[in-house]
Design a protein around this motif. Structure first.
Motif, PDB file in Angstrom:
ATOM      1  N   GLY A  57      34.408  80.023  44.756  1.00 38.60           N
ATOM      2  CA  GLY A  57      34.497  79.546  46.016  1.00 38.60           C
ATOM      3  C   GLY A  57      34.980  78.205  46.466  1.00 38.60           C
ATOM      4  N   TYR A  58      35.968  77.959  47.369  1.00 38.51           N
ATOM      5  CA  TYR A  58      36.452  76.567  47.592  1.00 38.51           C
ATOM      6  C   TYR A  58      36.625  76.286  48.859  1.00 38.51           C
ATOM      7  N   TRP A  59      36.662  75.085  49.554  1.00 37.08           N
ATOM      8  CA  TRP A  59      37.379  74.559  50.742  1.00 37.08           C
ATOM      9  C   TRP A  59      38.180  73.437  50.738  1.00 37.08           C
ATOM     10  N   VAL A  60      38.918  73.015  51.673  1.00 31.63           N
ATOM     11  CA  VAL A  60      39.528  71.820  51.680  1.00 31.63           C
ATOM     12  C   VAL A  60      39.193  71.328  52.859  1.00 31.63           C
ATOM     13  N   ALA A  61      39.087  69.749  53.304  1.00 33.59           N
ATOM     14  CA  ALA A  61      39.025  69.200  54.413  1.00 33.59           C
ATOM     15  C   ALA A  61      40.093  69.612  55.169  1.00 33.59           C
ATOM     16  N   GLN A  71      43.192  67.318  54.992  1.00 33.37           N
ATOM     17  CA  GLN A  71      43.688  67.218  53.660  1.00 33.37           C
ATOM     18  C   GLN A  71      44.776  68.513  53.412  1.00 33.37           C
ATOM     19  N   GLN A  72      44.602  69.722  54.300  1.00 30.36           N
ATOM     20  CA  GLN A  72      45.269  70.921  53.748  1.00 30.36           C
ATOM     21  C   GLN A  72      46.661  70.742  53.547  1.00 30.36           C
ATOM     22  N   GLY A  73      47.269  71.564  52.769  1.00 33.66           N
ATOM     23  CA  GLY A  73      48.719  71.578  52.682  1.00 33.66           C
ATOM     24  C   GLY A  73      49.254  70.547  51.619  1.00 33.66           C
ATOM     25  N   ARG A  74      48.229  69.967  50.932  1.00 34.71           N
ATOM     26  CA  ARG A  74      48.969  69.169  49.875  1.00 34.71           C
ATOM     27  C   ARG A  74      48.861  69.751  48.606  1.00 34.71           C
ATOM     28  N   GLY A  75      48.609  71.055  48.480  1.00 26.41           N
ATOM     29  CA  GLY A  75      48.294  71.564  47.214  1.00 26.41           C
ATOM     30  C   GLY A  75      46.898  71.456  46.380  1.00 26.41           C
ATOM     31  N   LEU A  76      45.964  70.717  47.022  1.00 30.26           N
ATOM     32  CA  LEU A  76      44.545  70.632  46.577  1.00 30.26           C
ATOM     33  C   LEU A  76      44.130  71.889  46.099  1.00 30.26           C
ATOM     34  N   ALA A  77      43.896  72.792  47.186  1.00 29.57           N
ATOM     35  CA  ALA A  77      43.222  73.977  46.483  1.00 29.57           C
ATOM     36  C   ALA A  77      43.901  74.711  45.266  1.00 29.57           C
ATOM     37  N   SER A  78      45.460  74.799  45.380  1.00 32.16           N
ATOM     38  CA  SER A  78      45.965  75.294  44.133  1.00 32.16           C
ATOM     39  C   SER A  78      45.776  74.557  42.819  1.00 32.16           C
ATOM     40  N   ALA A  79      45.848  73.201  42.920  1.00 32.89           N
ATOM     41  CA  ALA A  79      45.614  72.500  41.751  1.00 32.89           C
ATOM     42  C   ALA A  79      44.154  72.771  41.250  1.00 32.89           C
ATOM     43  N   ALA A 119      37.444  86.389  43.130  1.00 30.52           N
ATOM     44  CA  ALA A 119      37.376  85.778  44.388  1.00 30.52           C
ATOM     45  C   ALA A 119      37.649  86.664  45.479  1.00 30.52           C
ATOM     46  N   SER A 120      36.979  86.582  46.750  1.00 25.29           N
ATOM     47  CA  SER A 120      37.033  87.281  47.877  1.00 25.29           C
ATOM     48  C   SER A 120      37.313  86.382  49.121  1.00 25.29           C
ATOM     49  N   THR A 121      38.252  87.102  49.878  1.00 24.83           N
ATOM     50  CA  THR A 121      38.659  86.301  51.205  1.00 24.83           C
ATOM     51  C   THR A 121      38.527  87.234  52.376  1.00 24.83           C
ATOM     52  N   GLY A 152      41.928  88.364  57.051  1.00 30.22           N
ATOM     53  CA  GLY A 152      42.951  87.382  57.585  1.00 30.22           C
ATOM     54  C   GLY A 152      43.117  86.122  57.069  1.00 30.22           C
ATOM     55  N   ASN A 153      42.425  85.719  55.901  1.00 30.08           N
ATOM     56  CA  ASN A 153      42.555  84.616  55.388  1.00 30.08           C
ATOM     57  C   ASN A 153      43.901  84.280  54.528  1.00 30.08           C
ATOM     58  N   THR A 154      44.970  84.361  55.153  1.00 27.08           N
ATOM     59  CA  THR A 154      46.266  84.228  54.387  1.00 27.08           C
ATOM     60  C   THR A 154      46.443  83.157  53.501  1.00 27.08           C
ATOM     61  N   GLY A 155      45.873  82.051  54.022  1.00 25.88           N
ATOM     62  CA  GLY A 155      45.907  80.732  53.146  1.00 25.88           C
ATOM     63  C   GLY A 155      45.347  80.846  51.851  1.00 25.88           C
ATOM     64  N   SER A 156      44.207  81.472  52.073  1.00 32.42           N
ATOM     65  CA  SER A 156      43.427  81.522  50.824  1.00 32.42           C
ATOM     66  C   SER A 156      44.045  82.417  49.706  1.00 32.42           C
ATOM     67  N   GLN A 157      44.541  83.677  50.469  1.00 36.08           N
ATOM     68  CA  GLN A 157      45.383  84.531  49.564  1.00 36.08           C
ATOM     69  C   GLN A 157      46.440  84.159  48.993  1.00 36.08           C
ATOM     70  N   ARG A 158      47.240  83.251  49.711  1.00 39.61           N
ATOM     71  CA  ARG A 158      48.288  82.568  49.048  1.00 39.61           C
ATOM     72  C   ARG A 158      47.819  81.602  47.969  1.00 39.61           C
ATOM     73  N   VAL A 159      47.006  81.049  48.056  1.00 42.38           N
ATOM     74  CA  VAL A 159      46.370  80.078  47.010  1.00 42.38           C
ATOM     75  C   VAL A 159      46.133  80.995  45.817  1.00 42.38           C
ATOM     76  N   ALA A 208      47.267  83.925  44.980  1.00 44.84           N
ATOM     77  CA  ALA A 208      48.332  84.477  44.434  1.00 44.84           C
ATOM     78  C   ALA A 208      49.127  83.617  43.549  1.00 44.84           C
ATOM     79  N   LYS A 209      49.167  82.257  44.101  1.00 43.31           N
ATOM     80  CA  LYS A 209      49.801  81.104  43.273  1.00 43.31           C
ATOM     81  C   LYS A 209      49.093  81.013  41.793  1.00 43.31           C
ATOM     82  N   CYS A 210      47.856  81.151  41.740  1.00 41.86           N
ATOM     83  CA  CYS A 210      47.147  80.899  40.702  1.00 41.86           C
ATOM     84  C   CYS A 210      47.146  82.126  39.839  1.00 41.86           C
TER      85      CYS A 210
HETATM   86  C1  LIG Z   1      42.377  78.053  52.326  1.00 42.66           C
HETATM   87  C2  LIG Z   1      42.433  76.529  52.030  1.00 42.66           C
HETATM   88  C3  LIG Z   1      41.590  76.441  50.799  1.00 42.66           C
HETATM   89  C4  LIG Z   1      43.824  76.296  51.497  1.00 42.66           C
HETATM   90  O1  LIG Z   1      43.982  74.887  50.813  1.00 42.66           O
HETATM   91  P1  LIG Z   1      45.137  73.977  50.763  1.00 42.66           P
HETATM   92  O2  LIG Z   1      44.655  72.854  49.847  1.00 42.66           O
HETATM   93  O3  LIG Z   1      45.572  73.522  51.957  1.00 42.66           O
HETATM   94  O4  LIG Z   1      46.092  75.012  49.996  1.00 42.66           O
HETATM   95  P2  LIG Z   1      47.226  74.498  49.057  1.00 42.66           P
HETATM   96  O5  LIG Z   1      47.858  73.167  49.774  1.00 42.66           O
HETATM   97  O6  LIG Z   1      47.133  74.460  47.742  1.00 42.66           O
HETATM   98  O7  LIG Z   1      48.227  75.627  49.413  1.00 42.66           O
HETATM   99  C5  LIG Z   1      48.712  76.825  48.673  1.00 42.66           C
HETATM  100  C6  LIG Z   1      49.791  77.635  49.231  1.00 42.66           C
HETATM  101  O8  LIG Z   1      49.065  78.260  50.559  1.00 42.66           O
HETATM  102  C7  LIG Z   1      49.843  78.131  51.540  1.00 42.66           C
HETATM  103  N1  LIG Z   1      48.823  77.960  52.797  1.00 42.66           N
HETATM  104  C8  LIG Z   1      47.874  77.426  52.738  1.00 42.66           C
HETATM  105  N2  LIG Z   1      47.331  77.578  53.985  1.00 42.66           N
HETATM  106  C9  LIG Z   1      47.942  78.353  54.576  1.00 42.66           C
HETATM  107  C10 LIG Z   1      47.793  79.036  55.768  1.00 42.66           C
HETATM  108  N3  LIG Z   1      46.750  79.027  56.763  1.00 42.66           N
HETATM  109  N4  LIG Z   1      48.548  80.316  55.973  1.00 42.66           N
HETATM  110  C11 LIG Z   1      49.806  80.387  55.186  1.00 42.66           C
HETATM  111  N5  LIG Z   1      49.913  80.022  54.002  1.00 42.66           N
HETATM  112  C12 LIG Z   1      48.864  78.821  53.814  1.00 42.66           C
HETATM  113  C13 LIG Z   1      50.383  76.783  51.382  1.00 42.66           C
HETATM  114  O9  LIG Z   1      51.751  76.557  52.220  1.00 42.66           O
HETATM  115  C14 LIG Z   1      50.888  76.837  49.945  1.00 42.66           C
HETATM  116  O10 LIG Z   1      52.180  77.750  49.766  1.00 42.66           O
HETATM  117  P3  LIG Z   1      53.261  77.235  48.990  1.00 42.66           P
HETATM  118  O11 LIG Z   1      53.031  76.657  47.930  1.00 42.66           O
HETATM  119  O12 LIG Z   1      54.144  78.605  48.526  1.00 42.66           O
HETATM  120  O13 LIG Z   1      54.032  76.489  50.079  1.00 42.66           O
HETATM  121  C15 LIG Z   1      42.111  75.697  53.086  1.00 42.66           C
HETATM  122  O14 LIG Z   1      42.941  76.072  54.220  1.00 42.66           O
HETATM  123  C16 LIG Z   1      40.835  75.802  53.628  1.00 42.66           C
HETATM  124  O15 LIG Z   1      39.796  75.148  53.079  1.00 42.66           O
HETATM  125  N6  LIG Z   1      40.315  76.543  54.523  1.00 42.66           N
HETATM  126  C17 LIG Z   1      38.960  76.998  55.114  1.00 42.66           C
HETATM  127  C18 LIG Z   1      38.124  77.461  54.105  1.00 42.66           C
HETATM  128  C19 LIG Z   1      38.622  78.739  53.192  1.00 42.66           C
HETATM  129  O16 LIG Z   1      39.270  79.463  53.849  1.00 42.66           O
HETATM  130  N7  LIG Z   1      38.040  78.617  51.935  1.00 42.66           N
HETATM  131  C20 LIG Z   1      38.368  79.679  51.102  1.00 42.66           C
HETATM  132  C21 LIG Z   1      37.631  81.207  51.485  1.00 42.66           C
HETATM  133  S1  LIG Z   1      37.989  82.277  50.585  1.00 42.66           S
END
Ligand SMILES: CC(C)(COP(=O)(O)OP(=O)(O)OC[C@H]1O[C@@H](n2cnc3c(N)ncnc32)[C@H](O)[C@@H]1OP(=O)(O)O)[C@@H](O)C(=O)NCCC(=O)NCCS
Length: 187
Positions: A101-105, A108-116, A136-138, A141-148, A150-152
């Motif tokens: 499980g993880y979260w990013v402030a 600080q989002q969009g800097r690659g922190l979660a992926s790294a 992992a579970s999301t 609708g959590n496309t951001g976490s799903q993208r993280v 998939a990248k990993c």
């Molecule tokens: C989801 C979360 C962890 C992403 O953290 P992050 O450090 O911004 O992610 P990264 O910068 O490593 O992004 C990795 C990829 O995901 C994409 N991405 C991140 N957030 C996104 C969003 N909301 N919608 C679409 N794509 C997204 C980035 O563009 C990047 O893709 P790319 O490398 O192809 O450009 C962060 O937004 C968060 O903490 N959200 C709230 C809590 C949460 O959802 N935790 C996870 C529960 S399962």
């Protein structure tokens, strides 16, 4: 488990949670309360206090000592905590697996922190903890976490109905896993 600290971006270090983090962690949860609300369980008010975080940290560090949990934080150069990543419920034997499980402030989002951080945790899980797999579970609708994920290199397993109690309701979740190695487990 000896875990080495390391940078995951300029000025952001991934390191083991420490007892002294209670103040910084409660401040981070207060600052990010609305940002995290849709993705997390409902938290009691004590969760947002330094005392509440100290109690939680003590419990997490006890589980870490027992080999059942790996709690890591993202520390910024100014001492703020800007995220966490945790291997929960580490199980050995024929399962040899854990749940991440993880979260990013918000700021600080969009800097690659979660992926790294996730990539680093997968390496620690394989090389130091010796796990075969991470799950992992999301929310659907959590496309951001799903993208993280998939990248990993996490692969979708399927959808589990009413899997987690998030933001006050039992929610359907999309499950993912990454296989780390195929060595025989210690049984
Ligand atoms: C989801 C979360 C962890 C992403 O953290 P992050 O450090 O911004 O992610 P990264 O910068 O490593 O992004 C990795 C990829 O995901 C994409 N991405 C991140 N957030 C996104 C969003 N909301 N919608 C679409 N794509 C997204 C980035 O563009 C990047 O893709 P790319 O490398 O192809 O450009 C962060 O937004 C968060 O903490 N959200 C709230 C809590 C949460 O959802 N935790 C996870 C529960 S399962």
């Amino acid at each position: 488990m000896g875990i080495e600290s390391g940078d995951i971006a300029a000025g952001v270090t991934l390191r083991l949670l420490a007892r002294a983090d209670a103040g910084a962690l409660s401040a981070a949860y207060v600052d990010n309360r609305e940002h995290l609300r849709p993705w997390e369980p409902r938290r009691p008010e004590s969760f947002f206090t330094e005392a509440g975080q100290r109690e939680r940290i003590d419990s997490q560090l006890r589980s870490y000592s027992d080999g059942g949990l790996l709690p890591l934080v993202f520390e910024a150069a100014d001492g703020r905590i800007v995220g966490t990543i945790t291997l929960n419920a580490i199980v050995r034997g024929a399962f040899c697996s854990s749940f991440v499980g993880y979260w990013v402030a918000a700021d600080q989002q969009g800097r690659g922190l979660a992926s790294a951080a996730l990539e680093r945790v997968c390496r620690i899980a394989r090389d130091t903890v010796g796990l075969h797999r991470i799950e992992a579970s999301t929310l659907l609708g959590n496309t951001g976490s799903q993208r993280v994920l998939a990248k990993c290199g996490f692969e979708p397993i399927g959808t589990a109905p009413k899997y987690l109690h998030i933001d006050g309701e039992w929610r359907d979740c999309r499950l993912f896993q990454r296989i780390l190695h195929d060595h025989d487990p210690v049984l």
